[in-house]
Design a protein around this motif. Sequence first.
Motif, short mmCIF file in Angstrom:
data_model
loop_
_atom_site.label_atom_id
_atom_site.label_comp_id
_atom_site.label_asym_id
_atom_site.label_seq_id
_atom_site.Cartn_x
_atom_site.Cartn_y
_atom_site.Cartn_z
N VAL A 222 0.86 -1.19 0.00
CA VAL A 222 0.00 0.00 0.00
C VAL A 222 0.89 1.23 0.00
O VAL A 222 1.72 1.41 0.90
CB VAL A 222 -0.93 0.02 1.23
N GLY A 223 0.75 2.10 -1.00
CA GLY A 223 1.60 3.27 -1.13
C GLY A 223 1.22 4.39 -0.19
O GLY A 223 0.38 4.25 0.71
N HIS A 224 1.83 5.54 -0.38
CA HIS A 224 1.59 6.71 0.47
C HIS A 224 0.20 7.31 0.20
O HIS A 224 -0.30 7.29 -0.92
CB HIS A 224 2.65 7.78 0.20
N ASN A 225 -0.41 7.83 1.26
CA ASN A 225 -1.65 8.61 1.16
C ASN A 225 -2.84 7.82 0.59
O ASN A 225 -3.77 8.40 0.04
CB ASN A 225 -1.43 9.87 0.30
N VAL A 226 -2.82 6.53 0.74
CA VAL A 226 -3.92 5.69 0.27
C VAL A 226 -5.05 5.69 1.30
O VAL A 226 -4.80 5.68 2.51
CB VAL A 226 -3.43 4.25 0.02
N VAL A 227 -6.29 5.70 0.81
CA VAL A 227 -7.46 5.58 1.67
C VAL A 227 -8.23 4.33 1.28
O VAL A 227 -8.61 4.17 0.11
CB VAL A 227 -8.38 6.80 1.57
N ILE A 228 -8.45 3.44 2.24
CA ILE A 228 -9.23 2.22 2.02
C ILE A 228 -10.42 2.26 2.98
O ILE A 228 -10.23 2.22 4.20
CB ILE A 228 -8.38 0.96 2.25
#
Length: 234
Positions: free
Chosen positions: A22-28
């Motif tokens: 999961v990369g930077h600044n991801v929203v799940i």
Amino acid sequence: MIQKGQNVVIGENVTLGENVVVGHNVVIYEGTEIGNNVIIQDNAVIGKQPTRAKASILPKVKKLTATKIGSGVTVGTSAIIYANAEIGNDVFIADLATVRERVTVGEKTIVGRGVAVENDCTVGKNCKLETNCYITAYSDLGDYVFVAPYVVTTNDNYMARGKERLDKFKGVTIKDGGRIGANATILPGKTIFEDGAVAAGSIVTRDVSSESLVVGAPARELRKVPNEQLLRNQ
């Protein structure tokens, strides 16, 4: 093992498989299910609930069920996948693509950079939706469909005027092996049957017969698709 970048937001009851990056600044968002060996690149948003415009003619909906992401999927930088979408195994969703709510994408399909797949669409397996093409709401694409860059599909013959249009929205249907060349436009409700092909820049105003190549504005049959190009011979 899960590898996370900085500023990642993961909601409640999210399920992550093995070897997820999961990369930077991801929203799940909450409830999302993600399989094994998935890569989610920087700034992607997964499981977003749709927001209805005040002037929208679409009916109000309650909170949608969570997004499901299969194994082996790659989600590119700044891509957005809405709630109630289902993404099959080994799908590639490129940078800046949008996959709206209630969309199903079959395994090994490529959704290219900047592609928009609107709500309530079905996309089959092994498809290629190339850069910046537009798949309008309520469309149905079969397997092994090819859509070239900047193709536009449409679903409203009334162009946003008149109450009679409200129950007549219909996207396009592209059967297995259908292919559309760059910058073509497909009018609402039209069907491209199995192995039908649309030449670049054409405007499709009527259905395209199976194994036919159509050309022009409006598109007319030029000839049959060469035998060696048919899906069954690949």
